[in-house]
Design an enzyme around this catalytic site. Structure first.
Site, PDB file in Angstrom:
ATOM      1  N   GLY A 171      44.201  29.787  62.682  1.00  0.00           N
ATOM      2  CA  GLY A 171      45.174  28.702  62.726  1.00  0.00           C
ATOM      3  C   GLY A 171      45.278  27.960  61.409  1.00  0.00           C
ATOM      4  O   GLY A 171      45.310  28.587  60.346  1.00  0.00           O
ATOM      5  N   ARG A 219      48.734  36.000  43.583  1.00  0.00           N
ATOM      6  CA  ARG A 219      48.822  37.467  43.576  1.00  0.00           C
ATOM      7  C   ARG A 219      48.084  37.969  42.343  1.00  0.00           C
ATOM      8  O   ARG A 219      48.650  37.995  41.244  1.00  0.00           O
ATOM      9  CB  ARG A 219      50.287  37.923  43.513  1.00  0.00           C
ATOM     10  N   ASP A 245      54.565  32.807  54.663  1.00  0.00           N
ATOM     11  CA  ASP A 245      55.924  32.305  54.363  1.00  0.00           C
ATOM     12  C   ASP A 245      56.570  31.741  55.630  1.00  0.00           C
ATOM     13  O   ASP A 245      57.267  30.718  55.593  1.00  0.00           O
ATOM     14  CB  ASP A 245      56.814  33.428  53.812  1.00  0.00           C
TER      15      ASP A 245
HETATM   16  P1  ADP Z   1      48.812  33.543  53.974  1.00  0.00           P
HETATM   17  O1  ADP Z   1      49.737  34.721  54.195  1.00  0.00           O
HETATM   18  O2  ADP Z   1      49.479  32.427  53.250  1.00  0.00           O
HETATM   19  O3  ADP Z   1      47.454  33.893  53.472  1.00  0.00           O
HETATM   20  P2  ADP Z   1      47.682  33.425  56.649  1.00  0.00           P
HETATM   21  O4  ADP Z   1      47.314  34.844  56.643  1.00  0.00           O
HETATM   22  O5  ADP Z   1      46.622  32.414  56.813  1.00  0.00           O
HETATM   23  O6  ADP Z   1      48.585  32.976  55.419  1.00  0.00           O
HETATM   24  O7  ADP Z   1      48.741  33.278  57.827  1.00  0.00           O
HETATM   25  C1  ADP Z   1      49.570  32.141  57.921  1.00  0.00           C
HETATM   26  C2  ADP Z   1      49.616  31.668  59.329  1.00  0.00           C
HETATM   27  O8  ADP Z   1      50.147  32.692  60.177  1.00  0.00           O
HETATM   28  C3  ADP Z   1      48.257  31.304  59.916  1.00  0.00           C
HETATM   29  O9  ADP Z   1      47.885  29.989  59.562  1.00  0.00           O
HETATM   30  C4  ADP Z   1      48.545  31.489  61.391  1.00  0.00           C
HETATM   31  O10 ADP Z   1      49.243  30.381  61.893  1.00  0.00           O
HETATM   32  C5  ADP Z   1      49.476  32.691  61.414  1.00  0.00           C
HETATM   33  N1  ADP Z   1      48.702  33.941  61.538  1.00  0.00           N
HETATM   34  C6  ADP Z   1      48.367  34.801  60.560  1.00  0.00           C
HETATM   35  N2  ADP Z   1      47.618  35.825  61.035  1.00  0.00           N
HETATM   36  C7  ADP Z   1      47.488  35.604  62.367  1.00  0.00           C
HETATM   37  C8  ADP Z   1      46.837  36.284  63.448  1.00  0.00           C
HETATM   38  N3  ADP Z   1      46.129  37.415  63.236  1.00  0.00           N
HETATM   39  N4  ADP Z   1      46.913  35.748  64.686  1.00  0.00           N
HETATM   40  C9  ADP Z   1      47.610  34.622  64.914  1.00  0.00           C
HETATM   41  N5  ADP Z   1      48.240  33.923  63.946  1.00  0.00           N
HETATM   42  C10 ADP Z   1      48.187  34.399  62.687  1.00  0.00           C
HETATM   43  O1  KDG Z   2      54.416  36.566  51.195  1.00  0.00           O
HETATM   44  C1  KDG Z   2      54.990  37.846  51.415  1.00  0.00           C
HETATM   45  C2  KDG Z   2      55.382  38.387  50.105  1.00  0.00           C
HETATM   46  O2  KDG Z   2      54.241  38.450  49.332  1.00  0.00           O
HETATM   47  C3  KDG Z   2      56.002  39.736  50.203  1.00  0.00           C
HETATM   48  O3  KDG Z   2      57.201  39.677  50.934  1.00  0.00           O
HETATM   49  C4  KDG Z   2      56.354  40.288  48.884  1.00  0.00           C
HETATM   50  O4  KDG Z   2      54.293  40.480  47.840  1.00  0.00           O
HETATM   51  C5  KDG Z   2      55.405  40.013  47.802  1.00  0.00           C
HETATM   52  C6  KDG Z   2      55.786  39.138  46.694  1.00  0.00           C
HETATM   53  O5  KDG Z   2      55.111  39.230  45.697  1.00  0.00           O
HETATM   54  O6  KDG Z   2      56.758  38.390  46.747  1.00  0.00           O
END
Ligand code: ADP
Ligand code: KDG
Length: 312
Positions: free
Chosen positions: A227, A168, A254
């Protein structure tokens, strides 16, 4: 049932009533969030037990969060309360494509009061996995000491450790994050990271190189709508995401972590873990809120097609 422990801040979240820049959003819906609490809810809904270690304000929002966590069935016996620091809050902005941006009001965080000496040696006695996330490490400087204490306790008890960098950059700089994470990597079994996050943190290093230098059993790279991929020392496994309309992707990571850890602790093979984790991530991305979409086990099984949904 398997039991996990995690530590971190929780916040009252203000979800915007419409998409677009926050300055044009006139009203918000109050909810609860925080990366580690989301994770704890996720594993609890999947029939595991979760101990959430935290400190919240002894105020109205703190009471809301405490009741919320209890309502989800989380073990809150390690949640302290302080009258000195208000419970953290944040406002969320959501773009048309479902991507979110956070505006935090969490400095100081009540976690300032959760010092190393308040962590009892017995805290991990009945635990099968420790989950650490980078949000916790970013929130207060002393948190790294507390996390290292928990990590040492876990290692002494042979408890596996999962780590999500959850970078973050509104909370600290990339240089600070890198320096702190360096202390964590050598101790972890699972690294659950976003693809862009991996690139930011490791600046062009390959997954194999990172895996070998820190001896990480599995590096799991989350790729949003593409994915995810899991890398072990010898192999890698790739799996497509489920197709959904993304409404609010905050918290999808998460959810993914929770389902991955659930299936890891229950001995599922990697392709199966990826299926469950992608399913949980998609379910959270498909609805508004950071944790509202976290599935119960049966919902997840239905969504990924293992159980038939009969609704009439
Ligand atoms: P982070 O929040 O850790 O950056 P991601 O955005 O990559 O993670 O999302 C985590 C997981 O959630 C992905 O690996 C996928 O499995 C699912 N996901 C996130 N966004 C989408 C989407 N637009 N469509 C389908 N699955 C999603
Ligand atoms: O992963 C989601 C979290 O980032 C959100 O619920 C709250 O931004 C957040 C944090 O810093 O815990």
């Amino acid at each position: 049932n398997k039991r996990i422990a995690t530590i971190g801040d929780a916040m009252v979240v203000f979800n915007p009533s419409k998409t677009g820049p926050l300055r044009f959003v006139p009203s918000f819906e109050r909810a609860v969030g925080g990366a580690e609490l989301n994770f704890a809810i996720g594993v609890t809904r999947l029939d595991m037990e979760a101990k959430w270690i935290s400190c919240i304000g002894d105020d109205e929002f703190g009471k809301l969060i405490y009741n919320f966590a209890r309502g989800e069935g989380i073990d809150v016996s390690y949640v302290l309360r302080t009258p000195h620091i208000p419970t953290s809050i944040y406002f969320k902005e959501i773009r048309e494509d479902g991507a979110g941006k956070s505006f935090y009001y969490r400095n100081p965080s009540p976690l300032l009061e959760l010092t190393e000496d308040r962590i009892d040696e017995s805290v991990l006695d009945d635990v099968d996995l420790l989950h650490i996330s980078g949000v916790y490490l970013a929130v207060c400087e002393h948190n790294i000491q507390v996390a290292l204490k928990l990590i040492a306790l876990a290692q002494a008890k042979n408890i596996p450790i999962s780590f999500d960098p959850n970078l973050r950059l509104k909370l600290w700089t990339i240089e600070d994050a890198r320096a702190v994470y360096e202390k964590v990597y050598p101790s972890i079994n699972l690294l659950l990271t976003g693809q862009d996050e991996f690139e930011l943190l490791f600046e062009g290093r390959t997954v194999k190189d990172v895996q070998e230098s820190y001896k990480i059993d599995e590096i799991i790279v989350k790729k949003g709508e593409q994915g995810a991929t899991v890398y072990t020392a010898t192999e890698h496994y790739d799996r497509e995401a489920f197709s959904i309309r993304a409404i609010d992707t905050v918290g999808a990571g998460d959810a993914f972590d929770a389902a991955y850890v659930y299936s890891y602790l229950n001995g599922y093979d990697i392709p199966e873990r990826l299926r469950l984790a992608n399913g949980a991530g998609a379910l959270v991305a498909a609805i508004k809120g950071d944790n509202e979409g976290l599935p119960f086990l049966q919902e997840l099984r239905q969504f990924i097609g293992d159980e038939k949904l009969i609704e009439r």
